[in-house]
Design a protein around this motif. Sequence first.
Motif, PDB file in Angstrom:
ATOM      1  N   UNK A  15       0.798  -1.220   0.000  1.00 51.91           N
ATOM      2  CA  UNK A  15       0.000   0.000   0.000  1.00 51.91           C
ATOM      3  C   UNK A  15       0.837   1.281   0.000  1.00 51.91           C
ATOM      4  N   UNK A  16       1.978   1.271   0.658  1.00 54.92           N
ATOM      5  CA  UNK A  16       2.781   2.486   0.767  1.00 54.92           C
ATOM      6  C   UNK A  16       3.897   2.564  -0.277  1.00 54.92           C
ATOM      7  N   UNK A  17       4.500   1.453  -0.628  1.00 56.46           N
ATOM      8  CA  UNK A  17       5.625   1.451  -1.571  1.00 56.46           C
ATOM      9  C   UNK A  17       5.082   1.586  -2.988  1.00 56.46           C
ATOM     10  N   UNK A  18       5.154   2.771  -3.534  1.00 60.36           N
ATOM     11  CA  UNK A  18       4.556   3.032  -4.846  1.00 60.36           C
ATOM     12  C   UNK A  18       5.581   3.146  -5.966  1.00 60.36           C
ATOM     13  N   UNK A  19       6.864   3.260  -5.635  1.00 58.63           N
ATOM     14  CA  UNK A  19       7.892   3.341  -6.671  1.00 58.63           C
ATOM     15  C   UNK A  19       8.131   1.953  -7.260  1.00 58.63           C
ATOM     16  N   UNK A  20       8.618   1.889  -8.507  1.00 57.70           N
ATOM     17  CA  UNK A  20       8.884   0.582  -9.101  1.00 57.70           C
ATOM     18  C   UNK A  20      10.016  -0.158  -8.402  1.00 57.70           C
ATOM     19  N   UNK A  21      10.932   0.556  -7.804  1.00 58.78           N
ATOM     20  CA  UNK A  21      12.051  -0.064  -7.092  1.00 58.78           C
ATOM     21  C   UNK A  21      11.769  -0.180  -5.606  1.00 58.78           C
ATOM     22  N   UNK A  22      12.827  -0.144  -4.815  1.00 60.00           N
ATOM     23  CA  UNK A  22      12.674  -0.317  -3.368  1.00 60.00           C
ATOM     24  C   UNK A  22      13.222   0.868  -2.571  1.00 60.00           C
ATOM     25  N   UNK A  23      13.531   1.965  -3.232  1.00 60.17           N
ATOM     26  CA  UNK A  23      14.084   3.127  -2.543  1.00 60.17           C
ATOM     27  C   UNK A  23      13.143   3.642  -1.463  1.00 60.17           C
ATOM     28  N   UNK A  24      11.841   3.674  -1.755  1.00 60.55           N
ATOM     29  CA  UNK A  24      10.898   4.158  -0.753  1.00 60.55           C
ATOM     30  C   UNK A  24      10.820   3.219   0.446  1.00 60.55           C
ATOM     31  N   UNK A  25      11.029   1.927   0.224  1.00 61.04           N
ATOM     32  CA  UNK A  25      11.043   0.985   1.349  1.00 61.04           C
ATOM     33  C   UNK A  25      12.219   1.246   2.279  1.00 61.04           C
ATOM     34  N   UNK A  26      13.359   1.642   1.724  1.00 56.73           N
ATOM     35  CA  UNK A  26      14.513   2.003   2.553  1.00 56.73           C
ATOM     36  C   UNK A  26      14.170   3.195   3.433  1.00 56.73           C
ATOM     37  N   UNK A  27      13.492   4.177   2.862  1.00 55.19           N
ATOM     38  CA  UNK A  27      13.105   5.364   3.624  1.00 55.19           C
ATOM     39  C   UNK A  27      12.089   5.019   4.707  1.00 55.19           C
ATOM     40  N   UNK A  28      11.152   4.130   4.413  1.00 52.70           N
ATOM     41  CA  UNK A  28      10.171   3.717   5.418  1.00 52.70           C
ATOM     42  C   UNK A  28      10.846   2.963   6.560  1.00 52.70           C
ATOM     43  N   UNK A  29      11.799   2.116   6.235  1.00 55.61           N
ATOM     44  CA  UNK A  29      12.531   1.391   7.285  1.00 55.61           C
ATOM     45  C   UNK A  29      13.230   2.377   8.212  1.00 55.61           C
ATOM     46  N   UNK A  30      13.851   3.389   7.643  1.00 52.74           N
ATOM     47  CA  UNK A  30      14.537   4.400   8.453  1.00 52.74           C
ATOM     48  C   UNK A  30      13.555   5.185   9.323  1.00 52.74           C
ATOM     49  N   UNK A  31      12.374   5.484   8.794  1.00 51.65           N
ATOM     50  CA  UNK A  31      11.367   6.203   9.587  1.00 51.65           C
ATOM     51  C   UNK A  31      10.861   5.356  10.744  1.00 51.65           C
ATOM     52  N   UNK A  32      10.651   4.069  10.495  1.00 54.85           N
ATOM     53  CA  UNK A  32      10.181   3.171  11.550  1.00 54.85           C
ATOM     54  C   UNK A  32      11.229   3.065  12.648  1.00 54.85           C
TER      55      UNK A  32
END
Length: 142
Positions: free
Chosen positions: A70-87
């Motif tokens: 639901x949150x990771x909308x980019x084709x890659x995983x860059x946004x997931x790295x940012x979410x991990x850092x926020x968590x």
Amino acid sequence: MWTIATCNEIDRISKPLQDRFLRINIPRYTVSEKEQIFSRYIFPKALSNANVVSEELTLADESVHQLCGEYATEPGVRDLEQYAERIIGDYLLRVEQEGILKKNYTPNDIAALLGKISSIVHAINWNVVVIIAPWPFSILPA
């Protein structure tokens, strides 16, 4: 020699120029693939970088699915790295402010931390297109 280029939106390249290229469409990661990448590589690396032990901070399986689906909308995983850092940042703040030693993030915790999901972003169908052409190439007819 070959020219290689990438783009996310092939419609922005003129049709005559597209005709001179060999196109290879690379689909985005599936939700399942993103979950595996996040769980095996991204989250453990982010924990290690922040000197947090995996027993101290955990994510429920539903939370990982929510992040990747639901949150990771980019084709890659860059946004997931940012979410991990926020968590992890949120966890470290709670350690300082509340004195907690362990935290398991549930889907409700993720939603409270990351906010409402934008439905507009999900309407975009991102695919990476690799374009290959011999060099030199001409955009003018031969």
